[in-house]
Design an enzyme around this catalytic site. Structure first.
Site, mmCIF file in Angstrom:
data_model
loop_
_atom_site.group_PDB
_atom_site.id
_atom_site.type_symbol
_atom_site.label_atom_id
_atom_site.label_comp_id
_atom_site.label_asym_id
_atom_site.label_seq_id
_atom_site.Cartn_x
_atom_site.Cartn_y
_atom_site.Cartn_z
ATOM 1 N N HIS A 59 -3.459 -5.199 1.700
ATOM 2 C CA HIS A 59 -2.790 -5.480 2.980
ATOM 3 C C HIS A 59 -2.845 -6.956 3.375
ATOM 4 O O HIS A 59 -3.687 -7.330 4.211
ATOM 5 C CB HIS A 59 -3.471 -4.671 4.098
ATOM 6 N N GLU A 81 -1.040 -8.404 5.444
ATOM 7 C CA GLU A 81 -0.733 -8.510 6.880
ATOM 8 C C GLU A 81 -1.992 -8.387 7.737
ATOM 9 O O GLU A 81 -1.957 -8.656 8.937
ATOM 10 C CB GLU A 81 0.332 -7.463 7.285
ATOM 11 N N CYS A 114 0.827 -1.213 0.000
ATOM 12 C CA CYS A 114 0.000 0.000 0.000
ATOM 13 C C CYS A 114 0.868 1.272 0.000
ATOM 14 O O CYS A 114 1.487 1.569 -1.008
ATOM 15 C CB CYS A 114 -0.978 -0.076 1.165
HETATM 16 N N1 GLN Z 1 -3.287 6.031 -0.222
HETATM 17 C C1 GLN Z 1 -2.508 6.000 0.965
HETATM 18 C C2 GLN Z 1 -1.322 6.959 0.856
HETATM 19 O O1 GLN Z 1 -1.252 7.773 0.057
HETATM 20 C C3 GLN Z 1 -2.002 4.620 1.292
HETATM 21 C C4 GLN Z 1 -3.038 3.894 2.061
HETATM 22 C C5 GLN Z 1 -2.541 2.684 2.813
HETATM 23 O O2 GLN Z 1 -1.347 2.452 2.969
HETATM 24 N N2 GLN Z 1 -3.472 1.938 3.341
HETATM 25 O O3 GLN Z 1 -0.439 6.897 1.625
#
Ligand code: GLN
Length: 256
Positions: free
Chosen positions: A204, A206, A80
């Site tokens: 995610h 995790e 992410c």
């Molecule tokens: N879109 C988020 C960001 O810009 C990331 C979201 C996440 O890690 N769950 O950091």
């Protein structure tokens, strides 16, 4: 010797990664300082909020060391916000953008699926993961204000994609380099990739009990250690060959 997996622990879901590593009996260590990168075999950059994480990384002067770590060829996995960190190019950022570690030849959109309210879970088709780690051909994808990958370079293997949710506002990609804006018009978008030592997921793993992504990452670690060992023994044997040639009697007389 068991590989030591570093987890960047500035902000976000690093505790959850540590717990996921513990569940499969792997050794995880929290990383907050550049010198700690010297003691680890691989690194996970967790999800969270990439702008905040970048500010903290800047504060601790971590970017040069993180870039160097990616360059060593040791495995690195971004989930992410971690994926955003690893991308060579990010769009949909706050004005002024943010610093990236880079290394992954792709363009990522920071909040592709919308705001926190548009967070969702879905089943993803992951044949490569099933082939390597066994189990079902699908995995649960938890997307929290998630990014997505709009474009990848030719060395990037796509491990999963997912349909673009219906009704999602169209995304305009502004290059910022004087080139024309493009509208993202495909009906599927990439959410997991691998490029050599780099693994990246927009979701995610995790936060689920499916440990196959963590196992895959540990296997990348084993592969990279085996490669390093092979390179070492190759250079040792070529040194032996050198020694051998030095010890060999010269064919011509040497006059001193
Ligand atoms: N879109 C988020 C960001 O810009 C990331 C979201 C996440 O890690 N769950 O950091």
């Amino acid at each position: 010797m068991a590989a030591v997996v570093g987890v960047l622990a500035l902000q976000g879901s690093y505790n959850e990664h540590m717990a996921a590593l513990r569940r499969i009996g792997a050794k995880g260590v929290e990383v907050r300082k550049a010198e700690q990168l010297l003691g680890i075999d691989s690194l996970i950059i967790p999800g969270g909020e990439s702008t905040t994480m970048a500010k903290l990384a800047n504060f601790h002067n971590l970017f040069p060391a993180l870039r160097e770590f990616v360059g060593t060829g040791k495995p690195v996995w971004g989930t992410c916000a971690g994926l955003i960190f690893l991308a060579d190019k990010a769009v949909g950022q706050k004005t002024g953008g943010q610093e990236l570690v880079g290394g992954l030849d792709c363009t990522v959109h920071r909040n592709f699926f919308g705001s926190q309210l548009q967070s969702f879970e879905t089943e993803l088709s992951v044949p490569m993961l099933a082939e390597k780690e066994g189990g079902s051909n699908t995995c649960r994808g938890v997307f929290i204000r998630a990014p997505a990958i709009l474009e990848v370079g030719q060395d990037v293997e796509v491990l999963a994609d997912c349909p673009v949710p219906a009704g999602r506002p169209s995304i305009t990609i502004t290059s910022g380099e004087g080139l024309e804006d493009q509208v993202y018009s495909k009906d599927r978008v990439i959410v997991a990739v691998r490029q050599g030592n780099i693994l990246a997921t927009a979701f995610h793993p995790e936060l689920t009990s499916d440990s196959r992504w963590h196992r895959l990452f540990l296997d990348m670690d084993k592969e990279s250690q085996a490669k390093a060992l092979a390179a070492l023994s190759l250079s040792a044997s070529s040194n032996d060959a050198d020694v051998g040639s030095k010890n060999k009697a010269p064919d011509l007389p040497i006059f001193e």
